[in-house]
Design a protein around this motif. Structure first.
Motif, PDB file in Angstrom:
ATOM      1  N   ASP A 114       0.846  -1.189   0.000  1.00  0.00           N
ATOM      2  CA  ASP A 114       0.000   0.000   0.000  1.00  0.00           C
ATOM      3  C   ASP A 114       0.886   1.246   0.000  1.00  0.00           C
ATOM      4  O   ASP A 114       1.149   1.831   1.050  1.00  0.00           O
ATOM      5  N   LEU A 115       1.379   1.601  -1.197  1.00  0.00           N
ATOM      6  CA  LEU A 115       2.237   2.773  -1.340  1.00  0.00           C
ATOM      7  C   LEU A 115       1.538   3.785  -2.251  1.00  0.00           C
ATOM      8  O   LEU A 115       1.053   3.413  -3.325  1.00  0.00           O
ATOM      9  N   PRO A 116       1.491   5.044  -1.861  1.00  0.00           N
ATOM     10  CA  PRO A 116       0.852   6.055  -2.706  1.00  0.00           C
ATOM     11  C   PRO A 116       1.511   6.104  -4.091  1.00  0.00           C
ATOM     12  O   PRO A 116       2.731   6.149  -4.203  1.00  0.00           O
ATOM     13  N   GLY A 117       0.691   6.065  -5.144  1.00  0.00           N
ATOM     14  CA  GLY A 117       1.180   6.193  -6.513  1.00  0.00           C
ATOM     15  C   GLY A 117       1.717   4.923  -7.139  1.00  0.00           C
ATOM     16  O   GLY A 117       2.168   4.943  -8.282  1.00  0.00           O
ATOM     17  N   ILE A 118       1.684   3.813  -6.420  1.00  0.00           N
ATOM     18  CA  ILE A 118       2.295   2.589  -6.959  1.00  0.00           C
ATOM     19  C   ILE A 118       1.599   2.107  -8.235  1.00  0.00           C
ATOM     20  O   ILE A 118       2.256   1.647  -9.158  1.00  0.00           O
ATOM     21  N   ALA A 119       0.295   2.235  -8.321  1.00  0.00           N
ATOM     22  CA  ALA A 119      -0.422   1.770  -9.513  1.00  0.00           C
ATOM     23  C   ALA A 119      -0.031   2.570 -10.745  1.00  0.00           C
ATOM     24  O   ALA A 119       0.033   2.022 -11.858  1.00  0.00           O
ATOM     25  N   GLU A 120       0.277   3.836 -10.586  1.00  0.00           N
ATOM     26  CA  GLU A 120       0.609   4.696 -11.714  1.00  0.00           C
ATOM     27  C   GLU A 120       1.958   4.361 -12.355  1.00  0.00           C
ATOM     28  O   GLU A 120       2.193   4.684 -13.510  1.00  0.00           O
TER      29      GLU A 120
END
Length: 164
Positions: free
Chosen positions: A96-102
């Motif tokens: 759960d890291l911010p921006g990982i999907a991008e």
């Protein structure tokens, strides 16, 4: 124990040990071992020994019983003669890291199926898969950064072996 000399006798493996690394040969050898990620040969073998192959999601359903929900919406209940072996496999999980999907991250699946060596690679985690992938990709020529939350990772293999 396998020596560097033993490795040098194996087609596809010698290209990994001798610099510069022949990535096409390394990837071709891997693809041969995993039969290009198709299990048709193994499924045929299972059927060939007279066993039934049931694909789906299974759950324990009583003593020596497994209920399998098949992809076609059916349900098959299997009863073992002696015991049930539970072989769950695995599913990749992203932290759960911010921006990982991008950033279009690789999981262990993409990391073991790629056919191009990235120039740089950051690997999140310090367990067996992360350490293995970091060691493999560094050996193939990527600049790898291993990001570990704890005080240390699992041991990383040493490099530098050369066939003569």
């Amino acid at each position: 124990m396998v020596s560097v000399a033993d490795t040098c006798r194996v087609e596809g493996a010698r290209e990994i040990v001798n610099p510069p690394v022949d990535t096409a040969a390394a990837f071709a050898r891997r693809d041969g071992f995993v039969t290009s990620w198709h299990d048709d040969g193994q499924a045929d073998w299972v059927r060939g020994i007279g066993a039934d192959l049931v694909r789906g999601h299974g759950r324990l359903d009583g003593p020596r019983q497994v209920a399998v929900e098949t992809g076609e919406g059916g349900r098959v209940v299997l009863t073992a003669g002696h015991a049930v072996a539970i072989c769950t496999g695995s599913r990749p999980a992203l932290p759960d890291l911010p921006g990982i999907a991008e950033v279009r991250p690789w999981t262990n699946r993409e990391g073991t199926d790629a056919h191009v060596v990235p120039g740089r690679l950051a690997i999140v985690g310090g367990g067996g898969v992360a350490v293995e992938m970091s060691s493999a990709w560094q050996g193939l020529g990527a600049s790898v950064t291993l990001l570990v939350r704890g005080p240390r990772s699992a041991p990383v293999a040493a490099d530098g072996a050369v066939c003569r």
